[in-house]
Each structure stands twice: as C-alpha cells, then as structure tokens.
Design a protein around this motif. Structure first.
Motif, PDB file in Angstrom:
ATOM      1  N   THR A 186      16.056 -12.739  40.551  1.00  0.00           N
ATOM      2  CA  THR A 186      16.218 -13.574  41.739  1.00  0.00           C
ATOM      3  C   THR A 186      14.898 -13.604  42.503  1.00  0.00           C
ATOM      4  O   THR A 186      13.866 -13.196  41.978  1.00  0.00           O
ATOM      5  CB  THR A 186      17.380 -13.066  42.615  1.00  0.00           C
ATOM      6  OG1 THR A 186      17.620 -13.996  43.676  1.00  0.00           O
ATOM      7  CG2 THR A 186      17.108 -11.685  43.180  1.00  0.00           C
TER       8      THR A 186
ATOM      9  N   VAL B 172      23.150 -15.072  46.851  1.00  0.00           N
ATOM     10  CA  VAL B 172      21.733 -15.301  47.170  1.00  0.00           C
ATOM     11  C   VAL B 172      21.448 -16.778  47.395  1.00  0.00           C
ATOM     12  O   VAL B 172      20.409 -17.143  47.941  1.00  0.00           O
ATOM     13  CB  VAL B 172      20.804 -14.757  46.068  1.00  0.00           C
ATOM     14  CG1 VAL B 172      21.094 -13.299  45.798  1.00  0.00           C
ATOM     15  CG2 VAL B 172      20.877 -15.590  44.790  1.00  0.00           C
TER      16      VAL B 172
ATOM     17  N   VAL C  58      19.170  -8.988  48.384  1.00  0.00           N
ATOM     18  CA  VAL C  58      20.498  -9.207  47.807  1.00  0.00           C
ATOM     19  C   VAL C  58      21.568  -8.578  48.692  1.00  0.00           C
ATOM     20  O   VAL C  58      22.635  -9.171  48.912  1.00  0.00           O
ATOM     21  CB  VAL C  58      20.561  -8.645  46.376  1.00  0.00           C
ATOM     22  CG1 VAL C  58      21.987  -8.725  45.826  1.00  0.00           C
ATOM     23  CG2 VAL C  58      19.607  -9.409  45.463  1.00  0.00           C
TER      24      VAL C  58
END
Length: 281
Positions: free
Chosen positions: A128, A166, A21
């Motif tokens: 994520t 992202v 990230v």
C-alpha cells in the motif's frame, strides 16, 4: 479459520505504513472490527507517541512487552522496515504459532519467506502507500496458497475489508507484487515530484506559491477522479484537452521532447527492480 467480530489485532512495527493502515482501520471501522488493538514498537518514546496519538483505541508496547500482544493476536499486521523484519520476528518468536494470520506490508519479502520466519501458512502480502493514512490510498493484496482454499473464502473477504480501509484494495498474484511495490508504493513520490514541478511552473509565471501548490494538487486530484469515473483511456481524455494550435499541445510537445513519459515509466521499472532485491538474503 475465520476472523470474528472483536478479534485481537496486533500491529507489529507501527511505523509509517503500519500507522497509516491502523489510522485507516480506526476511521473506517470495517466489519469485523477488532475488540483489542496493540501497537508494538522498538522504543518507549515511540510507544508513548502512539499512545498519545490513538488514545484508548490502542495499547502501545515496546521491547520485551511486545511478546504478549503477539501471543494474544488473531491477526498481525507486520509494518516494520524490510531490513528489520528478521530481528523483530526473532524477538517475538516464542509467541508465534501456526494459527496466526499475518498481513505483511513489507516490500520485497515473499510469502514463502514470511511463512518461514513467522511459522504460519496464513499470509496476506500487501503493498500500500502513504495516502492510506487519509483513506485515499491504494493496496495490492496477494494471498498464500493456504488462504486461497475455498474454506477460507470468508477469511480472505475479511482481510480484503481490513485492507480496503486504506481507500481501494485489489487482489493480484504474487508475481506482480514487485511491480505493485513500485507503482503503488513508490508512485506517490513520483506524483509529488510532478506536482511540485507544476506548482513551480506556476510560480515561475507569477502565481504565489501557496496558490500554485493548491492548484497543482487539485488538478491532479480532479484528473485522477476523471480517469477513474469515466473509465476512458488516459490518452483519450488527454486528447480532449488539446485544442488545435493551443496551449496544451504546445506544452505536451515540450514534455515529449524531454522524454518525460519514458522517464516516468523507467522510474517505475527501476523501483520494481530494487523491490525484487529487498527480501533477498
């Protein structure tokens, strides 16, 4: 509460996902952009590696020196392993307060649990995946009730901009987070297994491995882009590839005989069940 240009960002637990990230943020430079970025790790060697990797863009710390970055932080990205969360939070507890915004990348830890251990009500729970490092990841975001108040619209918008670096960020209720952990977080491993199988099939039929690997990767990339840009159901697109009596339908029948569709879906289900247990004490 708002996130202003030049805010201080602290990545607490700059491991695989925290670093992914961070790399995406540095590459995309969303607005607002942090004026100071700290990377907090557990060892001197990790801190040195991060400092070498990111250079002057970050200040890397470890051990007791992590307290100051947490104290100065406006936004904290919690990027450690789930089982390490309690110990890491305890090590910087004196620097935490109710004004901090915490963006958690931890699988399994609920918003309520994160509020209890961090002492702040302002939590964004994020799932994520590793492609985030290359700007082609996916992220699901759930906000705590306090952040859902209309007076925090700009704060939520800023958080979504941070997470969107992202690749793509979408908001879902927290009840969907365990499923998102499986589909989004574990999904790349499932896809890589399928990619490996495609490549090895090519090798079995005489294609050199490097060529087969690149072909398999590009086939999956192109197919994913086709789904996203066309908006059509995968089943409809699949039918377009199937010529009557042709190679594709023959191969698909073998996959159906082997239960591939059900196996993949069950893998997502199993990973989601495991995700639900990760934050339980």
């Amino acid at each position: 509460m708002s996130i202003n240009e030049g805010y201080t960002l602290t990545v607490l637990g700059a491991g695989v996902m925290g670093s992914a990230v961070l790399s995406a943020i540095l590459a995309s430079k969303p607005s607002p952009f942090p004026g100071k970025i700290y990377c907090c790790t557990g060892s001197e060697s990790s801190a040195q590696r991060l400092q070498t990797t990111y250079g002057e863009s970050v200040i890397a710390t470890f051990g007791k020196d992590n307290v100051k970055p947490v104290e100065e932080a406006d936004v904290i990205i919690l990027g450690c392993k789930p089982y390490m969360c309690q110990a890491i939070i305890d090590s910087v507890k004196s620097a935490l307060n109710s004004d901090k915004i915490v963006i958690s990348l931890l699988a399994g830890w609920t918003i309520e649990q994160l509020q209890n251990v961090s002492g702040t009500s302002y939590i964004a729970r994020v799932m994520t995946n590793t492609p985030a490092k290359y700007g082609c990841g996916t992220a699901i975001v759930s906000f705590s009730n306090d952040l859902q108040d209309s007076k925090f619209d700009s704060t939520r918008d800023s958080i979504m901009k941070i997470v969107d670096t992202v690749g793509m960020a979408m908001e879902l209720p927290e009840k969907n987070m365990d499923a998102a952990t499986s589909l989004v977080g574990s999904g790349p491993a499932f896809v890589l297994l399928m990619m490996q199988a495609l490549a090895e099939g090519g090798v079995r039929m005489g294609i050199p491995y490097e060529t087969a690997k690149k072909c398999a990767a590009k086939v999956m990339e192109g197919t994913a882009k086709m789904v996203l840009e066309s908006g059509q159901h995968p089943e409809a697109l699949k039918s377009m590839v199937c010529t009557p009596g042709g190679t594709t339908i023959g191969g698909l029948m073998v996959l159906e005989d082997k239960g591939i569709r059900g196996s993949i879906s069950r893998a997502v289900e199993e990973a989601a069940n495991i995700a639900s247990s990760l934050g339980k004490k």
